[in-house]
Design a protein around this motif. Structure first.
Motif, PDB file in Angstrom:
ATOM      1  N   PHE A  99      51.661 -37.806 100.361  1.00 28.88           N
ATOM      2  CA  PHE A  99      50.857 -36.593 100.559  1.00 28.88           C
ATOM      3  C   PHE A  99      51.564 -35.377  99.975  1.00 28.88           C
ATOM      4  O   PHE A  99      50.949 -34.536  99.304  1.00 28.88           O
ATOM      5  N   GLU A 113      40.320 -29.276 105.394  1.00 33.09           N
ATOM      6  CA  GLU A 113      40.461 -30.693 105.059  1.00 33.09           C
ATOM      7  C   GLU A 113      41.917 -31.067 104.829  1.00 33.09           C
ATOM      8  O   GLU A 113      42.383 -32.114 105.287  1.00 33.09           O
ATOM      9  N   MET A 114      42.653 -30.199 104.125  1.00 30.39           N
ATOM     10  CA  MET A 114      44.068 -30.471 103.883  1.00 30.39           C
ATOM     11  C   MET A 114      44.868 -30.403 105.182  1.00 30.39           C
ATOM     12  O   MET A 114      45.784 -31.191 105.408  1.00 30.39           O
ATOM     13  N   LYS A 116      43.762 -31.032 108.219  1.00 33.60           N
ATOM     14  CA  LYS A 116      43.466 -32.221 109.006  1.00 33.60           C
ATOM     15  C   LYS A 116      44.139 -33.461 108.422  1.00 33.60           C
ATOM     16  O   LYS A 116      44.555 -34.364 109.159  1.00 33.60           O
ATOM     17  N   ALA A 117      44.257 -33.491 107.115  1.00 31.50           N
ATOM     18  CA  ALA A 117      44.952 -34.614 106.475  1.00 31.50           C
ATOM     19  C   ALA A 117      46.423 -34.633 106.869  1.00 31.50           C
ATOM     20  O   ALA A 117      47.009 -35.693 107.106  1.00 31.50           O
ATOM     21  N   CYS A 118      47.018 -33.444 106.945  1.00 32.91           N
ATOM     22  CA  CYS A 118      48.416 -33.342 107.366  1.00 32.91           C
ATOM     23  C   CYS A 118      48.558 -33.783 108.822  1.00 32.91           C
ATOM     24  O   CYS A 118      49.468 -34.540 109.174  1.00 32.91           O
ATOM     25  N   LEU A 120      46.649 -35.776 110.399  1.00 32.97           N
ATOM     26  CA  LEU A 120      46.406 -37.213 110.436  1.00 32.97           C
ATOM     27  C   LEU A 120      47.706 -37.979 110.243  1.00 32.97           C
ATOM     28  O   LEU A 120      48.009 -38.925 110.980  1.00 32.97           O
ATOM     29  N   GLY A 237      40.111 -42.122 105.856  1.00 32.76           N
ATOM     30  CA  GLY A 237      40.387 -41.304 104.688  1.00 32.76           C
ATOM     31  C   GLY A 237      41.119 -42.082 103.613  1.00 32.76           C
ATOM     32  O   GLY A 237      41.528 -43.221 103.784  1.00 32.76           O
ATOM     33  N   GLY A 240      45.524 -39.925 102.634  1.00 32.20           N
ATOM     34  CA  GLY A 240      45.806 -38.699 103.373  1.00 32.20           C
ATOM     35  C   GLY A 240      44.691 -37.693 103.364  1.00 32.20           C
ATOM     36  O   GLY A 240      44.894 -36.551 103.726  1.00 32.20           O
ATOM     37  N   GLN A 241      43.485 -38.071 102.966  1.00 32.38           N
ATOM     38  CA  GLN A 241      42.356 -37.143 103.029  1.00 32.38           C
ATOM     39  C   GLN A 241      41.921 -37.012 104.480  1.00 32.38           C
ATOM     40  O   GLN A 241      42.267 -37.785 105.352  1.00 32.38           O
ATOM     41  N   ALA A 242      41.095 -36.008 104.747  1.00 38.06           N
ATOM     42  CA  ALA A 242      40.725 -35.675 106.114  1.00 38.06           C
ATOM     43  C   ALA A 242      40.041 -36.841 106.817  1.00 38.06           C
ATOM     44  O   ALA A 242      39.250 -37.572 106.233  1.00 38.06           O
TER      45      ALA A 242
END
Length: 247
Positions: A99, A113-114, A116-118, A120, A237, A240-242
């Motif tokens: 990521f 979105e970024m 939430k990816a973090c 996650l 995802g 690492g996407q949301a």
């Protein structure tokens, strides 16, 4: 999910004290019960209660790698104060490395979105590992914390992890929470005395001012719902996407 069991405990515990709720959960699930502590004020209260009920509580902490120095210090202080072991879970290094290489170290500021990816990678995935094999987990959620949490129940079904979720402080007010902490001399994060109502990762948390929601200090650059996914989102995802919104 055993609907009858959930209904039975909802009725039994609706007017119970946090200690009675936790004791009942321990009797029902035993070694299959765990407690997820973020070391916030609520979680320090639950740790205190658990240590009144057992000498060997099952408590885990998710170290995202970007916590406040005060939070790291509190981990050691809590361990020593109660003479207990705390399990620490870390993000998967390969997911985090991928990521970072693709999006940058502080990409969570760029979009919801970024961010939430973090979350996650740093929170949701480690939580899934921590809950593996368990039948129930305890959280520090309270109805007063935000409008999104005002309808939480003392016992809920966690669809994502297929286990029960116990919220023993659901009915506790902020006033009563801090009264309990002071009366019992419970160690807590000194950032609370500096206006931090909800404490997460250092770059994603700020103090709040009078009149703001307790969750206003989390991801303050965003509008709308302020959750990281531990209680609201499914794993999913691509690279690492949301995550997809779930429970």
């Amino acid at each position: 999910m055993d609907i009858c069991k959930k209904t039975k405990y909802e009725e039994k515990l609706k007017n119970a004290s946090p200690k009675e709720i936790i004791k009942t959960a321990m009797e029902e699930w035993g070694d299959s019960l765990t407690f997820a502590s973020s070391l916030g004020a609520e979680d320090q209260v639950i740790t205190h209660i658990l240590c009144q009920l057992t000498d060997d509580p099952d408590i885990f902490i998710i170290d995202t790698g970007r916590l406040h120095p005060q939070t790291y210090a509190l981990i050691d202080k809590t361990r020593e104060y109660y003479n207990i072991s705390l399990k620490i879970y870390f993000p998967d290094y390969s997911m985090l490395q991928g990521f970072y290489n693709k999006n940058g170290v502080n990409s969570f500021y760029k979009s919801v979105e970024m961010r939430k990816a973090c979350c996650l990678i740093r929170k949701v995935e480690p939580l899934s590992r921590a809950l593996a094999g368990k039948k129930a987990w305890i959280t520090g959620l309270r109805r007063e914390q935000s409008s999104d949490r005002k309808s939480i129940s003392i016992i809920e079904w966690d669809e994502l992890h297929s286990i029960y979720k116990i919220n023993p402080l659901a009915n506790m007010s902020t006033k009563d929470l801090w009264l309990y902490i002071k009366e019992n001399n419970i160690p807590y994060n000194p950032l609370h005395d500096r206006g931090y109502a909800s404490i997460g990762c250092e770059p994603c948390t700020r103090a709040i001012v009078e009149g703001e929601s307790p969750r206003a200090g989390r991801w303050w650059w965003e509008d709308g719902k302020k959750e990281c996914g531990l209680h609201t989102e499914r794993l999913g995802g691509d690279n690492g996407q949301a995550a997809e919104t779930g429970i």
